[in-house]
Design an enzyme around this catalytic site. Structure first.
Site, PDB file in Angstrom:
ATOM      1  N   ASP A 172      49.960  42.043  43.254  1.00  0.00           N
ATOM      2  CA  ASP A 172      48.838  41.704  44.136  1.00  0.00           C
ATOM      3  C   ASP A 172      47.569  41.666  43.295  1.00  0.00           C
ATOM      4  O   ASP A 172      46.749  42.581  43.327  1.00  0.00           O
ATOM      5  CB  ASP A 172      48.723  42.744  45.256  1.00  0.00           C
ATOM      6  CG  ASP A 172      47.578  42.438  46.219  1.00  0.00           C
ATOM      7  OD1 ASP A 172      47.046  41.314  46.187  1.00  0.00           O
ATOM      8  OD2 ASP A 172      47.203  43.348  46.993  1.00  0.00           O
ATOM      9  N   GLU A 186      47.883  50.148  37.423  1.00  0.00           N
ATOM     10  CA  GLU A 186      46.548  49.760  37.890  1.00  0.00           C
ATOM     11  C   GLU A 186      45.544  50.027  36.782  1.00  0.00           C
ATOM     12  O   GLU A 186      45.725  50.964  35.997  1.00  0.00           O
ATOM     13  CB  GLU A 186      46.205  50.569  39.157  1.00  0.00           C
ATOM     14  CG  GLU A 186      44.765  50.599  39.580  1.00  0.00           C
ATOM     15  CD  GLU A 186      44.215  49.221  39.920  1.00  0.00           C
ATOM     16  OE1 GLU A 186      43.109  48.907  39.441  1.00  0.00           O
ATOM     17  OE2 GLU A 186      44.894  48.466  40.639  1.00  0.00           O
ATOM     18  N   PHE A 206      49.021  45.964  39.754  1.00  0.00           N
ATOM     19  CA  PHE A 206      47.714  45.974  40.436  1.00  0.00           C
ATOM     20  C   PHE A 206      47.843  46.798  41.718  1.00  0.00           C
ATOM     21  O   PHE A 206      47.527  46.334  42.817  1.00  0.00           O
ATOM     22  CB  PHE A 206      47.232  44.554  40.737  1.00  0.00           C
ATOM     23  CG  PHE A 206      47.104  43.668  39.524  1.00  0.00           C
ATOM     24  CD1 PHE A 206      45.951  43.689  38.755  1.00  0.00           C
ATOM     25  CD2 PHE A 206      48.143  42.826  39.161  1.00  0.00           C
ATOM     26  CE1 PHE A 206      45.840  42.862  37.634  1.00  0.00           C
ATOM     27  CE2 PHE A 206      48.045  42.004  38.051  1.00  0.00           C
ATOM     28  CZ  PHE A 206      46.882  42.025  37.278  1.00  0.00           C
ATOM     29  N   CYS A 222      28.108  41.914  66.597  1.00  0.00           N
ATOM     30  CA  CYS A 222      28.909  41.095  65.687  1.00  0.00           C
ATOM     31  C   CYS A 222      30.372  41.103  66.107  1.00  0.00           C
ATOM     32  O   CYS A 222      30.934  42.157  66.408  1.00  0.00           O
ATOM     33  CB  CYS A 222      28.756  41.631  64.268  1.00  0.00           C
ATOM     34  SG  CYS A 222      29.859  40.868  63.052  1.00  0.00           S
ATOM     35  N   GLN A 250      42.282  46.601  51.969  1.00  0.00           N
ATOM     36  CA  GLN A 250      42.470  45.391  52.769  1.00  0.00           C
ATOM     37  C   GLN A 250      41.471  45.394  53.927  1.00  0.00           C
ATOM     38  O   GLN A 250      41.147  46.429  54.493  1.00  0.00           O
ATOM     39  CB  GLN A 250      43.899  45.316  53.293  1.00  0.00           C
ATOM     40  CG  GLN A 250      44.963  45.218  52.215  1.00  0.00           C
ATOM     41  CD  GLN A 250      44.919  43.903  51.444  1.00  0.00           C
ATOM     42  OE1 GLN A 250      44.313  42.918  51.873  1.00  0.00           O
ATOM     43  NE2 GLN A 250      45.564  43.869  50.279  1.00  0.00           N
ATOM     44  N   CYS A 270      30.150  33.803  59.226  1.00  0.00           N
ATOM     45  CA  CYS A 270      31.274  33.021  59.739  1.00  0.00           C
ATOM     46  C   CYS A 270      30.992  31.539  59.532  1.00  0.00           C
ATOM     47  O   CYS A 270      29.852  31.093  59.590  1.00  0.00           O
ATOM     48  CB  CYS A 270      31.485  33.286  61.231  1.00  0.00           C
ATOM     49  SG  CYS A 270      32.026  34.970  61.602  1.00  0.00           S
ATOM     50  N   CYS A 311      23.692  33.137  61.360  1.00  0.00           N
ATOM     51  CA  CYS A 311      24.353  34.036  60.406  1.00  0.00           C
ATOM     52  C   CYS A 311      25.316  33.260  59.516  1.00  0.00           C
ATOM     53  O   CYS A 311      26.020  32.349  59.970  1.00  0.00           O
ATOM     54  CB  CYS A 311      25.095  35.124  61.171  1.00  0.00           C
ATOM     55  SG  CYS A 311      26.031  36.261  60.130  1.00  0.00           S
ATOM     56  N   CYS A 338      44.972  36.584  47.127  1.00  0.00           N
ATOM     57  CA  CYS A 338      43.773  36.284  47.910  1.00  0.00           C
ATOM     58  C   CYS A 338      43.126  34.988  47.441  1.00  0.00           C
ATOM     59  O   CYS A 338      41.996  34.681  47.825  1.00  0.00           O
ATOM     60  CB  CYS A 338      42.773  37.438  47.832  1.00  0.00           C
ATOM     61  SG  CYS A 338      42.210  37.828  46.160  1.00  0.00           S
TER      62      CYS A 338
END
Length: 387
Positions: free
Chosen positions: A318, A270, A250, A123, A223, A49, A46, A344
């Protein structure tokens, strides 16, 4: 990913390991003390990960170094206060791939660097209730996908049950309008959305944001884990805790705005009107919150200007992965002296951080939040202050 002396890339090698390369494979001769047995049996096949073969401590250090490297590239140094890693089996939101087969359908993640779909029963990323939904997703994939083209199945855990968004080019026929609600009822799917049309909504898929009950529009950002959201919110609260008037840039559906409204007046900005409408409905349903105003605005093209920011004591920002270059420039030129920044993308964060530091801001210790366990993805939060 390691690199041999001749430049050959060696998948999943760890620092200091001795590896024998053959034409067929790479064999670990001397393993690193940080190498462990992957907790998931699908790890080798997979692509969901990348780092299950490394210890938790190694992965935490690796993610902290990703942030340090991004900061150094901008000429900055920063303290990593901590790395907070979401536990296994905690992802509440994921996009799975669905593909039809001769006998039915496959649902799972893609293999590494491939469009092959790998089934992932058991999983170790997803919440168990999402893993348990896979048989129902296979039934849906058989209707939404083709042998040549796959369907995207974004599933999100909610207070009422899974919230499913189906990304497909197939036409929503009358037969599907009849079949899909039956599958949703049998599987306990709260809301089922085909492309941009809600086909079934047995119950509103509520997300708790502070004390507010919010029903995000289909496909809205959330999130990835409840643990990660709580960690980021703790950082933001600590950064702007004394402010009476806060602008949330945002703002999404209110991840930060609604909890912060317990103590401060909030102006939430936003670009997506539907997300702000969900935020507003959530706010109006909770007695006792401070005032929350909303503004639909594309902050990339029309950032809030310094004079518009002058009425606020602090800002929360953000942005998406691209960062917020124009909005950060306006913040740096404003009278705001306290900013809570969530990101992020370490690279765009470092670029934006440099712009603030160049205008007299001091960057506080950085908290790294690892919601995407065992992946290269990194999120972070910190406080900028100017005196």
């Amino acid at each position: 990913m390691g690199r041999a002396q001749n430049g050959t890339l060696v998948p999943r090698a760890l620092p200091g390991e001795v590896v024998m390369l053959t034409a067929e494979a790479a064999k670990i001769v001397t393993p690193s003390p940080e190498r462990i047995a992957p907790p998931c049996r699908h790890f080798k096949a997979c692509g969901g990960c990348a780092m299950q073969h490394a210890s938790d401590g190694f992965v935490e250090g690796w993610k902290a170094e990703i942030v340090r490297t991004a900061l150094r590239a901008q000429g900055l140094t920063g303290e990593i206060a901590r790395v907070l890693t979401s536990p296994a089996d905690s992802r509440r939101r994921a996009r799975l791939a669905g593909r039809r087969t001769k006998k039915g359908a496959l649902v799972g993640f893609h293999a590494r660097a491939s469009d092959t779909v790998i089934e992932v029963p058991g999983c170790r990323l997803l919440l168990p209730e999402l893993t348990a939904l896979i048989p129902a997703l296979e039934r849906i994939a058989a209707l939404a996908a083709s042998r040549k083209g796959e369907a995207g199945l974004t599933v999100t855990a909610s207070e009422a049950g899974p919230d499913l968004h189906i990304d497909t080019d197939k036409e929503l026929t009358e037969a599907l309008r009849i079949a899909l609600p039956d599958i949703a009822r049998e599987a306990g799917i709260a809301r089922l959305v085909w492309a941009d049309e809600i086909v079934a909504e047995l119950e509103p898929p509520v997300q708790m944001m502070g004390r507010a009950r919010v029903v995000p529009p289909p496909g809205a950002f959330l999130q990835a884990t409840a643990h990660g959201e709580a960690a980021l919110l703790d950082c933001v609260r600590a950064s702007v805790g004394g402010a009476a008037r806060i602008v949330d840039l945002f703002a999404g559906c209110g991840t930060f705005s609604l909890p912060l409204a317990e103590r401060a007046e909030i102006h939430a900005v936003e670009g997506e009107a539907a997300m702000l409408a969900a935020l507003d409905r959530g706010w109006r349903g909770v007695p006792g919150l401070k005032r929350v105003s909303t503004e639909t605005r594309d902050l990339f093209r029309r950032p809030l200007l310094p004079d518009e920011l002058s009425r606020f004591d602090a800002a929360v920002i953000d942005p998406p992965r691209a960062g917020a270059q124009a909005q950060v420039a306006a913040l740096a030129a404003s009278q705001i002296n306290v900013i809570a920044m969530v990101s992020c993308s370490p690279s765009s964060f470092a670029r934006d951080a440099k712009a603030l530091v160049n205008k007299g801001f001091e960057m506080g210790p950085v908290t790294v939040v690892d919601q995407f366990r065992w992946s290269p993805h990194v999120e972070l939060a910190t406080r900028f202050t100017r005196f």
